[in-house]
Design a protein around this motif. Structure first.
Motif, PDB file in Angstrom:
ATOM      1  N   UNK A  13       0.867  -1.339  -0.085  1.00  0.00           N
ATOM      2  CA  UNK A  13       0.066  -0.044  -0.010  1.00  0.00           C
ATOM      3  C   UNK A  13       0.659   1.356   0.082  1.00  0.00           C
ATOM      4  N   UNK A  14       0.453   2.262  -0.475  1.00  0.00           N
ATOM      5  CA  UNK A  14       1.140   3.707  -0.388  1.00  0.00           C
ATOM      6  C   UNK A  14       1.663   3.718   0.857  1.00  0.00           C
ATOM      7  N   UNK A  15       0.796   3.663   1.885  1.00  0.00           N
ATOM      8  CA  UNK A  15       1.634   3.976   3.341  1.00  0.00           C
ATOM      9  C   UNK A  15       2.761   3.340   3.647  1.00  0.00           C
ATOM     10  N   UNK A  16       2.973   1.891   3.365  1.00  0.00           N
ATOM     11  CA  UNK A  16       4.145   1.328   3.536  1.00  0.00           C
ATOM     12  C   UNK A  16       5.243   1.735   2.313  1.00  0.00           C
ATOM     13  N   UNK A  17       4.808   2.062   1.164  1.00  0.00           N
ATOM     14  CA  UNK A  17       5.748   2.656   0.205  1.00  0.00           C
ATOM     15  C   UNK A  17       6.379   3.878   0.743  1.00  0.00           C
ATOM     16  N   UNK A  18       5.392   4.716   1.466  1.00  0.00           N
ATOM     17  CA  UNK A  18       5.793   6.164   1.971  1.00  0.00           C
ATOM     18  C   UNK A  18       6.737   5.813   3.208  1.00  0.00           C
ATOM     19  N   UNK A  71       1.301  -7.417 -12.454  1.00  0.00           N
ATOM     20  CA  UNK A  71       2.601  -7.405 -11.988  1.00  0.00           C
ATOM     21  C   UNK A  71       2.913  -5.997 -12.406  1.00  0.00           C
ATOM     22  N   UNK A  72       2.533  -5.575 -13.612  1.00  0.00           N
ATOM     23  CA  UNK A  72       2.838  -4.336 -14.182  1.00  0.00           C
ATOM     24  C   UNK A  72       2.271  -3.217 -13.387  1.00  0.00           C
ATOM     25  N   UNK A  73       1.087  -3.239 -13.107  1.00  0.00           N
ATOM     26  CA  UNK A  73       0.498  -2.358 -12.170  1.00  0.00           C
ATOM     27  C   UNK A  73       1.146  -2.336 -10.798  1.00  0.00           C
ATOM     28  N   UNK A  74       1.430  -3.213 -10.238  1.00  0.00           N
ATOM     29  CA  UNK A  74       2.220  -3.189  -9.025  1.00  0.00           C
ATOM     30  C   UNK A  74       3.687  -2.424  -9.332  1.00  0.00           C
ATOM     31  N   UNK A  75       4.356  -2.818 -10.342  1.00  0.00           N
ATOM     32  CA  UNK A  75       5.548  -2.034 -10.465  1.00  0.00           C
ATOM     33  C   UNK A  75       5.386  -0.695 -10.672  1.00  0.00           C
ATOM     34  N   UNK A  76       4.382  -0.261 -11.136  1.00  0.00           N
ATOM     35  CA  UNK A  76       3.999   1.197 -11.705  1.00  0.00           C
ATOM     36  C   UNK A  76       3.684   2.052 -10.455  1.00  0.00           C
ATOM     37  N   UNK A  77       2.788   1.282  -9.481  1.00  0.00           N
ATOM     38  CA  UNK A  77       2.586   1.643  -8.198  1.00  0.00           C
ATOM     39  C   UNK A  77       3.742   2.054  -7.411  1.00  0.00           C
ATOM     40  N   UNK A  79       6.611   2.466  -8.461  1.00  0.00           N
ATOM     41  CA  UNK A  79       7.511   3.518  -8.889  1.00  0.00           C
ATOM     42  C   UNK A  79       6.989   5.038  -8.817  1.00  0.00           C
ATOM     43  N   UNK A  80       5.666   4.986  -8.883  1.00  0.00           N
ATOM     44  CA  UNK A  80       4.919   6.245  -8.703  1.00  0.00           C
ATOM     45  C   UNK A  80       5.152   6.733  -7.122  1.00  0.00           C
ATOM     46  N   UNK A  81       5.464   5.796  -6.267  1.00  0.00           N
ATOM     47  CA  UNK A  81       5.845   6.191  -4.802  1.00  0.00           C
ATOM     48  C   UNK A  81       7.331   6.539  -4.885  1.00  0.00           C
ATOM     49  N   UNK A  82       8.090   6.496  -5.631  1.00  0.00           N
ATOM     50  CA  UNK A  82       9.327   6.852  -5.994  1.00  0.00           C
ATOM     51  C   UNK A  82      10.336   5.616  -5.529  1.00  0.00           C
ATOM     52  N   UNK A  83       9.957   4.603  -5.754  1.00  0.00           N
ATOM     53  CA  UNK A  83      10.774   3.322  -5.498  1.00  0.00           C
ATOM     54  C   UNK A  83      10.900   2.468  -6.683  1.00  0.00           C
TER      55      UNK A  83
END
Length: 381
Positions: A13-18, A71-77, A79-83
């Protein structure tokens, strides 16, 4: 080297990516297998720890493979978080249990694994970590034995009393309706034979797809567990696995903590040997005290392993892969997992900064000469 964080399926989730970015990470390694599914031994506020013999949970849907779109959507999510999505760790037992067991569905499941690898390549995911093991991660106990009474994992003796029941593999249940009974024991050579066949089947597809397979050593690294053999339970055994299929796509998911628990060899020599060969896809970093069958995990800045020495070896050998914290003791606060991971990542970032400084400034302190235990006691090198 690159600093990363391992995230379990419920953490995507975005919280964990952040949190990963805030802690200083640039990469993530993700688990798509839900180890917590209908299980009772894994608290969701921590990594899957399990019990000595209890299964982690139920395996997934055998007919539902990860899709290239997913998998592509996960990678893009990510990457959108800067990772950067560095790897997927572990296959679902539902998709490859008969590869491990040499069962009647082996051929069909080999095709499933090939499909997963092709889809990873299509989605731009470069590494698939795996653990070719029957008993999987078991035999561990959890207790408040860490520094300051931190809750941590360990092992308090062999795990041979309870054999693996039918319908369970890699410490997860793939068939809840399996007939009563237990899995017959096999020899070490038979398990190596199964691994050799697996690599022969899938490494060519991994090469074509631009994906590296990364093998984790057996954790805990006992010769047998639950009356079944283990593959890589001493450091030198990794070389046999490498030599089975000479290819860049046949690589290692090197776990420093697991290697430190092994009863033979020298962990520093092992890290040097395999990083010089360029065979390490990514690294789990974890410290421990003791050897199997009795050890406990510790905070990164204590324990038997000089982590600064490990990181220096990797830097000297130009390791450019990802280093992630493995398990960490749980810290006493509202977010035990987050705090433990932040503590470990901070240590790694500080060590990395010291390495960069020592390589650029004449007369700087040599990291190889620093005793990590003195640093943790507040002494100057």
């Amino acid at each position: 080297m690159k600093i990363g964080l391992g995230l379990y399926r419920h953490m995507l989730t975005r919280d964990y990516y952040d949190f990963a970015r805030q802690a200083g990470c640039t990469h993530v390694v993700v688990h798509l297998v839900d180890y917590f599914n209908q299980g009772t031994s894994n608290p969701r506020n921590n990594q899957p720890s399990g019990g000595k013999y209890e299964p982690w949970g139920m395996a997934g849907d055998p007919d539902k493979l990860w899709t290239a779109e997913e998998l592509t959507n996960l990678r893009r999510e990510i990457e959108d978080a800067g990772l950067v999505l560095a790897a997927i760790e572990n296959l679902d037992p539902a998709h490859w249990h008969d590869i491990l067991l040499d069962g009647p569905q082996r051929s069909r499941q080999i095709e499933k694994v090939k499909t997963i690898i092709r889809r990873m390549g299509e989605a731009g995911v470069p590494v698939l970590g795996y653990n070719f093991s029957l008993a999987g991660v078991c035999g561990r106990v959890t207790a408040p034995l860490g520094r300051g009474h931190a809750v941590t994992l360990g092992m308090d003796g062999p795990a041979e009393d309870v054999p693996i029941p039918n319908g369970m593999i890699w410490n997860m249940v793939y068939d809840a309706n399996a007939p009563k009974g237990t899995l017959p024991s096999i020899s070490h050579e038979e398990l190596w034979h199964r691994l050799e066949g697996f690599l022969a089947d899938v490494v060519p597809v991994a090469e074509q797809s631009g994906v590296r397979l990364a093998a984790h050593p057996d954790d805990p690294p006992m010769p047998t567990m639950r009356r079944q053999p283990r593959l890589v339970y001493q450091p030198a055994m990794y070389q046999r696995l490498i030599d089975l299929a000479p290819s860049r796509s046949n690589a290692l998911e090197l776990c420093v903590g697991t290697l430190a628990e092994m009863t033979e060899g020298d962990i520093y020599d092992a890290v040097d040997r395999y990083s010089k060969q360029g065979k390490i896809a990514y690294i789990h970093l974890r410290n421990v005290v003791g050897k199997v069958p009795r050890y406990r995990e510790t905070f990164i800045d204590e324990g038997d392993v000089d982590m600064l020495r490990i990181l220096t070896i990797l830097a000297n050998n130009s390791f450019d892969g990802v280093v992630i914290p493995d398990h960490t003791p749980q810290m006493t606060c509202a977010a035990p997992w987050h705090a433990g991971m932040a503590h470990t990542i901070g240590f790694i970032l500080a060590a990395e900064a010291m390495l960069k400084t020592s390589s650029k400034k004449p007369g700087a302190v040599s990291v190889e000469a620093i005793d990590a235990s003195k640093l943790t006691r507040g002494e100057r090198p």
